[in-house]
Motif scaffolding. Sequence first.
Motif, PDB file in Angstrom:
ATOM      1  N   THR A  36       5.757   8.437 -23.352  1.00 34.12           N
ATOM      2  CA  THR A  36       5.277   9.009 -21.889  1.00 34.12           C
ATOM      3  C   THR A  36       5.666  10.570 -22.219  1.00 34.12           C
ATOM      4  O   THR A  36       4.943  11.466 -21.502  1.00 34.12           O
ATOM      5  CB  THR A  36       5.943   8.380 -20.796  1.00 34.12           C
ATOM      6  OG1 THR A  36       7.322   8.625 -21.051  1.00 34.12           O
ATOM      7  CG2 THR A  36       5.708   6.902 -20.656  1.00 34.12           C
ATOM      8  N   ALA A  37       6.773  11.016 -22.812  1.00 39.84           N
ATOM      9  CA  ALA A  37       6.854  12.457 -22.900  1.00 39.84           C
ATOM     10  C   ALA A  37       5.999  13.229 -23.731  1.00 39.84           C
ATOM     11  O   ALA A  37       5.718  14.391 -23.514  1.00 39.84           O
ATOM     12  CB  ALA A  37       8.343  12.709 -23.612  1.00 39.84           C
ATOM     13  N   ASP A  38       5.000  12.410 -24.614  1.00 39.19           N
ATOM     14  CA  ASP A  38       3.943  13.112 -25.137  1.00 39.19           C
ATOM     15  C   ASP A  38       2.885  13.521 -24.326  1.00 39.19           C
ATOM     16  O   ASP A  38       1.900  14.324 -24.367  1.00 39.19           O
ATOM     17  CB  ASP A  38       3.427  12.244 -26.337  1.00 39.19           C
ATOM     18  CG  ASP A  38       4.381  11.733 -27.446  1.00 39.19           C
ATOM     19  OD1 ASP A  38       5.243  12.741 -27.305  1.00 39.19           O
ATOM     20  OD2 ASP A  38       4.267  10.871 -27.950  1.00 39.19           O
ATOM     21  N   LYS A  39       2.869  12.670 -22.993  1.00 42.96           N
ATOM     22  CA  LYS A  39       1.844  12.909 -22.099  1.00 42.96           C
ATOM     23  C   LYS A  39       0.346  12.623 -22.684  1.00 42.96           C
ATOM     24  O   LYS A  39      -0.514  13.514 -21.821  1.00 42.96           O
ATOM     25  CB  LYS A  39       2.076  14.288 -21.653  1.00 42.96           C
ATOM     26  CG  LYS A  39       3.359  14.543 -20.689  1.00 42.96           C
ATOM     27  CD  LYS A  39       3.490  15.878 -20.083  1.00 42.96           C
ATOM     28  CE  LYS A  39       4.683  16.040 -19.274  1.00 42.96           C
ATOM     29  NZ  LYS A  39       5.047  17.324 -18.791  1.00 42.96           N
ATOM     30  N   LYS A  40       0.118  11.906 -23.517  1.00 48.35           N
ATOM     31  CA  LYS A  40      -1.107  11.957 -24.201  1.00 48.35           C
ATOM     32  C   LYS A  40      -2.064  11.113 -23.148  1.00 48.35           C
ATOM     33  O   LYS A  40      -3.326  11.107 -22.922  1.00 48.35           O
ATOM     34  CB  LYS A  40      -1.014  11.039 -25.290  1.00 48.35           C
ATOM     35  CG  LYS A  40      -2.420  10.887 -26.450  1.00 48.35           C
ATOM     36  CD  LYS A  40      -1.953  10.255 -27.646  1.00 48.35           C
ATOM     37  CE  LYS A  40      -3.196   9.860 -28.415  1.00 48.35           C
ATOM     38  NZ  LYS A  40      -2.902   9.077 -29.528  1.00 48.35           N
ATOM     39  N   TRP A  41      -1.307  10.179 -22.266  1.00 47.16           N
ATOM     40  CA  TRP A  41      -1.962   9.279 -21.360  1.00 47.16           C
ATOM     41  C   TRP A  41      -2.639  10.292 -20.393  1.00 47.16           C
ATOM     42  O   TRP A  41      -3.912   9.578 -19.812  1.00 47.16           O
ATOM     43  CB  TRP A  41      -0.980   8.424 -20.598  1.00 47.16           C
ATOM     44  CG  TRP A  41      -0.053   9.191 -19.938  1.00 47.16           C
ATOM     45  CD1 TRP A  41       1.336   9.643 -20.533  1.00 47.16           C
ATOM     46  CD2 TRP A  41       0.001   9.729 -18.273  1.00 47.16           C
ATOM     47  NE1 TRP A  41       1.940  10.317 -19.393  1.00 47.16           N
ATOM     48  CE2 TRP A  41       1.071  10.124 -18.240  1.00 47.16           C
ATOM     49  CE3 TRP A  41      -0.937   9.380 -17.537  1.00 47.16           C
ATOM     50  CZ2 TRP A  41       1.564  10.741 -16.913  1.00 47.16           C
ATOM     51  CZ3 TRP A  41      -0.785   9.998 -16.073  1.00 47.16           C
ATOM     52  CH2 TRP A  41       0.518  10.704 -15.836  1.00 47.16           C
ATOM     53  N   GLN A  42      -2.381  11.238 -20.139  1.00 48.25           N
ATOM     54  CA  GLN A  42      -2.806  12.289 -19.083  1.00 48.25           C
ATOM     55  C   GLN A  42      -4.186  12.563 -19.417  1.00 48.25           C
ATOM     56  O   GLN A  42      -5.127  12.843 -18.643  1.00 48.25           O
ATOM     57  CB  GLN A  42      -1.976  13.634 -18.956  1.00 48.25           C
ATOM     58  CG  GLN A  42      -0.782  13.276 -18.298  1.00 48.25           C
ATOM     59  CD  GLN A  42       0.071  14.480 -17.926  1.00 48.25           C
ATOM     60  OE1 GLN A  42      -0.313  15.522 -18.348  1.00 48.25           O
ATOM     61  NE2 GLN A  42       1.194  14.415 -17.254  1.00 48.25           N
ATOM     62  N   SER A  45      -6.335  10.249 -17.429  1.00 47.98           N
ATOM     63  CA  SER A  45      -6.033   9.772 -16.166  1.00 47.98           C
ATOM     64  C   SER A  45      -7.045  10.037 -15.203  1.00 47.98           C
ATOM     65  O   SER A  45      -7.371   9.589 -14.053  1.00 47.98           O
ATOM     66  CB  SER A  45      -4.674  10.618 -15.773  1.00 47.98           C
ATOM     67  OG  SER A  45      -4.909  11.931 -15.788  1.00 47.98           O
ATOM     68  N   TYR A 178      -3.016  19.253 -25.645  1.00 46.83           N
ATOM     69  CA  TYR A 178      -1.580  19.674 -25.117  1.00 46.83           C
ATOM     70  C   TYR A 178      -0.574  18.751 -25.633  1.00 46.83           C
ATOM     71  O   TYR A 178       0.592  19.076 -26.135  1.00 46.83           O
ATOM     72  CB  TYR A 178      -1.623  19.633 -23.697  1.00 46.83           C
ATOM     73  CG  TYR A 178      -2.725  20.190 -23.032  1.00 46.83           C
ATOM     74  CD1 TYR A 178      -3.153  21.646 -23.353  1.00 46.83           C
ATOM     75  CD2 TYR A 178      -3.494  19.409 -21.928  1.00 46.83           C
ATOM     76  CE1 TYR A 178      -4.201  22.052 -22.977  1.00 46.83           C
ATOM     77  CE2 TYR A 178      -4.642  20.098 -21.431  1.00 46.83           C
ATOM     78  CZ  TYR A 178      -5.029  21.341 -21.724  1.00 46.83           C
ATOM     79  OH  TYR A 178      -6.179  22.136 -21.096  1.00 46.83           O
ATOM     80  N   HIS A 179      -0.926  17.301 -26.189  1.00 48.11           N
ATOM     81  CA  HIS A 179       0.018  16.388 -26.752  1.00 48.11           C
ATOM     82  C   HIS A 179       0.193  16.606 -28.147  1.00 48.11           C
ATOM     83  O   HIS A 179       1.103  16.021 -28.733  1.00 48.11           O
ATOM     84  CB  HIS A 179      -0.460  15.046 -26.402  1.00 48.11           C
ATOM     85  CG  HIS A 179      -1.786  14.625 -27.103  1.00 48.11           C
ATOM     86  ND1 HIS A 179      -3.052  15.175 -26.850  1.00 48.11           N
ATOM     87  CD2 HIS A 179      -2.243  14.047 -28.115  1.00 48.11           C
ATOM     88  CE1 HIS A 179      -3.969  15.009 -27.636  1.00 48.11           C
ATOM     89  NE2 HIS A 179      -3.454  14.112 -28.594  1.00 48.11           N
ATOM     90  N   HIS A 323      -6.743  19.357 -17.408  1.00 47.51           N
ATOM     91  CA  HIS A 323      -7.253  18.245 -18.253  1.00 47.51           C
ATOM     92  C   HIS A 323      -8.765  18.019 -17.780  1.00 47.51           C
ATOM     93  O   HIS A 323      -8.949  18.381 -16.827  1.00 47.51           O
ATOM     94  CB  HIS A 323      -6.728  16.924 -18.320  1.00 47.51           C
ATOM     95  CG  HIS A 323      -5.281  16.719 -18.841  1.00 47.51           C
ATOM     96  ND1 HIS A 323      -3.939  17.405 -18.084  1.00 47.51           N
ATOM     97  CD2 HIS A 323      -4.642  16.380 -19.862  1.00 47.51           C
ATOM     98  CE1 HIS A 323      -2.929  17.269 -18.836  1.00 47.51           C
ATOM     99  NE2 HIS A 323      -3.418  16.717 -20.084  1.00 47.51           N
TER     100      HIS A 323
END
Length: 333
Positions: A36-42, A45, A178-179, A323
């Motif tokens: 989750t720290a990589d924030k790739k999921w964002q 979203s 960004y990831h 994003h």
Amino acid sequence: MIIITGGAGFIGSAMLWELNRSGEDNILIVDDLGSTADKKWQNLSGLSFADILPVDAFVRCLAEDKFNDCTAVIHMGAISATTETDADLLLDRNYFFSKNLAGYCMKKDIRLIYASSAATYGDGKAGYRDDEEKLHSLRPLNMYGFSKHLFDCWAKKNDVLKKSAGLKFFNVYGPNEYHKGEMTSVVFKAYNQIRENGVVNLFQSHHPDYLDGEQLRDFISVRDCTKIMTWLLENPEVTGLFNVGTGKARSFRDLVTATFSALDLDPAILYVPMPENLRDKYQYYTCADTDKLQKAGYSGSTTSLEDGIRDYVQNWLVTLTPHFDIGHNTHNH
């Protein structure tokens, strides 16, 4: 249904946004999201898709032939770090996985668009023409480039390129990168360095033909990339290897100056020594030969470096919503 491997990644999620904007959301995302720290999921979203599968589960589903309604595969999933040192991992994800997927697409007559890389050209001594007959002359400088080159060669030898489109992406920049950590674009790195201390560090040149900051690259906006990919989806008869670049080589100094300009600031650049481990693997010049894509019928233009950076900085990086997001359409090209 359209499948996008690497769909949570940089170019994959940009393509998802492009498809969403045209009303398409029957899309399967294949990706591993990591920490989750990589924030790739964002990257996902604010976008619309039918489902998401991790890579290993997708491979099992391929073996079980569970994608009978698939009309196209956009294969952007790969380890894209040019600094990755695990050669077997690169082979597994960038070569064997790609062979498996390509074989499935060929058997099922599914349109395949896949990511190759300008890293396959190595130091550029063999030129930057996307000529499938000259693949044997290319010598990539790192294992990432070699893994991509291996698949290009396999695709040519096994007639996959007669039915699919392989894309040699040059230096891509834009939202949703960004990831990527150290593999983010120089634009994103420059923006953050300006925000943090007002000065941008660039590598000194260790080549007698290039001054500091005058190393040249073909920088292309990710939004230009997705336009090309959309055209290839709409024109499945167009097949082969294609460069995806602007056809113009620009200096890192140009890029950094444009980033300062987008923030209405005067440029401040500090030239620092290049790490020893990169010096013998460094490309001092890349420039896409775009004739082949144009001759295939693509008539779209590419964004200038200054306009592309201005759009990226002013309409994305400085906003609260950096994003791609289908929920609003305030970011216009």
